[in-house]
Design an enzyme around this catalytic site. Structure first.
Site, PDB file in Angstrom:
ATOM      1  N   ASP A   6      66.798  91.501   2.863  1.00  0.00           N
ATOM      2  CA  ASP A   6      65.388  91.109   2.815  1.00  0.00           C
ATOM      3  C   ASP A   6      64.742  91.919   1.687  1.00  0.00           C
ATOM      4  O   ASP A   6      65.356  92.834   1.136  1.00  0.00           O
ATOM      5  CB  ASP A   6      64.709  91.434   4.168  1.00  0.00           C
ATOM      6  N   SER A   7      63.493  91.598   1.412  1.00  0.00           N
ATOM      7  CA  SER A   7      62.764  92.363   0.393  1.00  0.00           C
ATOM      8  C   SER A   7      62.414  93.775   0.883  1.00  0.00           C
ATOM      9  O   SER A   7      62.044  94.622   0.081  1.00  0.00           O
ATOM     10  CB  SER A   7      61.469  91.633   0.050  1.00  0.00           C
ATOM     11  N   CYS A  69      65.274  86.575   4.889  1.00  0.00           N
ATOM     12  CA  CYS A  69      64.023  86.508   4.138  1.00  0.00           C
ATOM     13  C   CYS A  69      63.704  85.032   3.922  1.00  0.00           C
ATOM     14  O   CYS A  69      64.517  84.309   3.330  1.00  0.00           O
ATOM     15  CB  CYS A  69      64.205  87.222   2.803  1.00  0.00           C
ATOM     16  N   GLU A 148      54.798  96.916   6.168  1.00  0.00           N
ATOM     17  CA  GLU A 148      55.539  97.984   5.467  1.00  0.00           C
ATOM     18  C   GLU A 148      54.810  99.323   5.640  1.00  0.00           C
ATOM     19  O   GLU A 148      55.423 100.377   5.632  1.00  0.00           O
ATOM     20  CB  GLU A 148      55.714  97.645   3.975  1.00  0.00           C
ATOM     21  N   CYS A 180      58.211  84.196   8.049  1.00  0.00           N
ATOM     22  CA  CYS A 180      58.495  85.390   7.235  1.00  0.00           C
ATOM     23  C   CYS A 180      59.072  86.395   8.210  1.00  0.00           C
ATOM     24  O   CYS A 180      58.525  86.578   9.314  1.00  0.00           O
ATOM     25  CB  CYS A 180      57.227  85.934   6.589  1.00  0.00           C
ATOM     26  N   HIS A 182      59.028  89.474   8.271  1.00  0.00           N
ATOM     27  CA  HIS A 182      58.167  90.619   8.601  1.00  0.00           C
ATOM     28  C   HIS A 182      57.254  90.314   9.802  1.00  0.00           C
ATOM     29  O   HIS A 182      56.812  91.217  10.490  1.00  0.00           O
ATOM     30  CB  HIS A 182      57.252  90.976   7.422  1.00  0.00           C
TER      31      HIS A 182
HETATM   32  N1  DGL Z   1      60.340  89.105   4.747  1.00  0.00           N
HETATM   33  C1  DGL Z   1      60.298  88.180   3.680  1.00  0.00           C
HETATM   34  C2  DGL Z   1      60.174  86.752   4.085  1.00  0.00           C
HETATM   35  O1  DGL Z   1      60.690  86.412   5.128  1.00  0.00           O
HETATM   36  C3  DGL Z   1      59.650  88.561   2.390  1.00  0.00           C
HETATM   37  C4  DGL Z   1      58.312  89.123   2.436  1.00  0.00           C
HETATM   38  C5  DGL Z   1      57.901  89.557   1.057  1.00  0.00           C
HETATM   39  O2  DGL Z   1      58.590  90.352   0.443  1.00  0.00           O
HETATM   40  O3  DGL Z   1      56.864  89.062   0.572  1.00  0.00           O
HETATM   41  O4  DGL Z   1      59.635  85.940   3.392  1.00  0.00           O
END
Ligand code: DGL
Length: 256
Positions: A6-7, A69, A148, A180, A182
Site C-alpha cells: 500500500d502507499s 491499495c 497516517e 480505500c 485506510h
Molecule cells: N490506501 C490506499 C487506497 O486504498 C491509498 C491511499 C493514498 O495513498 O492516497 O487507495
C-alpha cells in the site's frame, strides 16, 4: 509467501484481516510512506510506484501479490500483470464489487481517494454487473493524512467524516463501500455518521475472503512476517502496532 503493499499503513487493514484468519501466515508487507499519498497522484506516477513496490516484494521472496491499495488497484493492475505474468495478483477492488453486487444493495455510496474516484473504476464495474444500481462517489482526500497521523477518534476527524458523508446521506444510500484501505481505520466514525441501517463493505474483508477461498495454499505457516516502510516516522511503528494489536518490528527499505 504473500507480498502485500500500500502507499502507507492503510494496507495493514488487509494484514489485520489476514492475521485474524491465518495468524501464522508468512508475508512481506510494504508501506510506501516516503511517497504517500498515492490518491492525489496521476495515473503514470501511480503505475510507476506500483511497479517499484511489486519489485521490492518479489525481490524479498513474494510469490503472490495482494494490492492492498484501491488507488493502485484502479490504475495499475494491467501493468503489474504484464510485468509479472506468472505471479498471482489480487486487487482489492474486484472483491468489494462482488460483495456489493451480490447483496441487496440498491443505492451505493463509494468513498475513495481522489484518484480512485476520478478513475470511475468502481462505478463502471458496479454498473456492468448491476445496471439498476444508483452510485454516488465521494473523494475523501483528507482521510489518508488523518489516518497516517493516527487521529482515528479525534473531533476534527469526526467533523471531516460528517462533511464527506453528507452527499451519501442526501442520496439515502443503503450501502457504503470503503474504497480505500485506510478507511477501515475510520470505520466506527463512518458507521456512526451513516447510522445502523447502512451496510458498510470493507475491502480488506472482501479481499481476504477471496484469497482464503481460492489460494489457501499461499498461507504457509512458518510465520515469517516482515513489515517494511520506505520512510519511518516516530509514530509509524506505534500506529501500526496499535492497529494490529501486537508489537511489530518495522524496517526501512528503499524502492525505485
Ligand atoms: N490506501 C490506499 C487506497 O486504498 C491509498 C491511499 C493514498 O495513498 O492516497 O487507495
Amino acid at each position: 509467501m504473500l507480498g502485500i503493499f500500500d502507499s502507507g499503513i492503510g494496507g495493514l487493514t488487509v494484514v489485520k484481516e489476514l492475521l485474524r484468519r491465518a495468524p501464522d501466515a508468512s508475508f512481506v508487507y510494504l508501506g510506501d510512506t516516503a511517497r504517500t499519498p498515492y490518491g492525489t497522484k496521476g495515473e503514470e506516477t501511480i503505475i510507476r510506484y506500483a511497479l517499484d513496490d511489486a519489485k521490492f516484494l518479489i525481490d524479498r521472496g513474494a510469490t503472490a501479490l495482494i494490492v492492498a491499495c484501491n488507488t493502485v488497484s484502479a490504475y495499475a493492475i494491467p501493468a503489474l500483470k504484464k510485468a509479472y505474468p506468472a505471479i498471482p495478483i489480487f486487487d482489492v477492488l474486484t472483491p468489494a464489487i462482488r460483495a456489493a453486487t451480490s447483496s441487496s444493495a440498491s443505492r451505493i455510496g463509494i468513498l475513495g481517494t481522489s484518484a480512485t474516484v476520478r478513475s470511475g473504476a468502481y462505478e463502471r464495474a458496479l454498473k456492468t454487473v448491476r445496471s439498476d444500481l444508483t452510485v454516488t462517489s465521494v473523494a475523501c482526500p483528507l482521510f489518508v493524512p488523518l489516518v497516517e497521523e493516527g487521529w482515528l477518534h479525534d473531533d476534527v476527524t469526526r467533523m471531516v467524516v460528517a462533511r464527506y458523508l453528507a452527499p451519501l446521506k442526501e442520496a439515502k444510500v443503503d450501502t457504503v463501500i470503503l474504497g480505500c484501505t485506510h478507511y477501515p481505520l475510520l470505520q466506527s466514525l463512518i458507521a456512526e455518521e451513516m447510522g445502523s441501517d447502512v451496510t458498510i463493505i470493507d475491502s480488506p474483508k472482501a479481499i481476504m475472503d477471496e484469497v482464503m477461498d481460492a489460494h489457501a495454499d499461499l498461507l504457509n505457516t512458518n510465520k515469517d512476517q516482515q513489515f517494511w516502510f520506505t520512510d519511518l516516522q516516530p509514530a509509524t511503528a506505534s500506529i501500526a502496532s496499535h492497529w494490529l494489536e501486537r508489537e511489530i518490528e518495522v524496517r526501512k527499505g528503499e524502492v525505485g
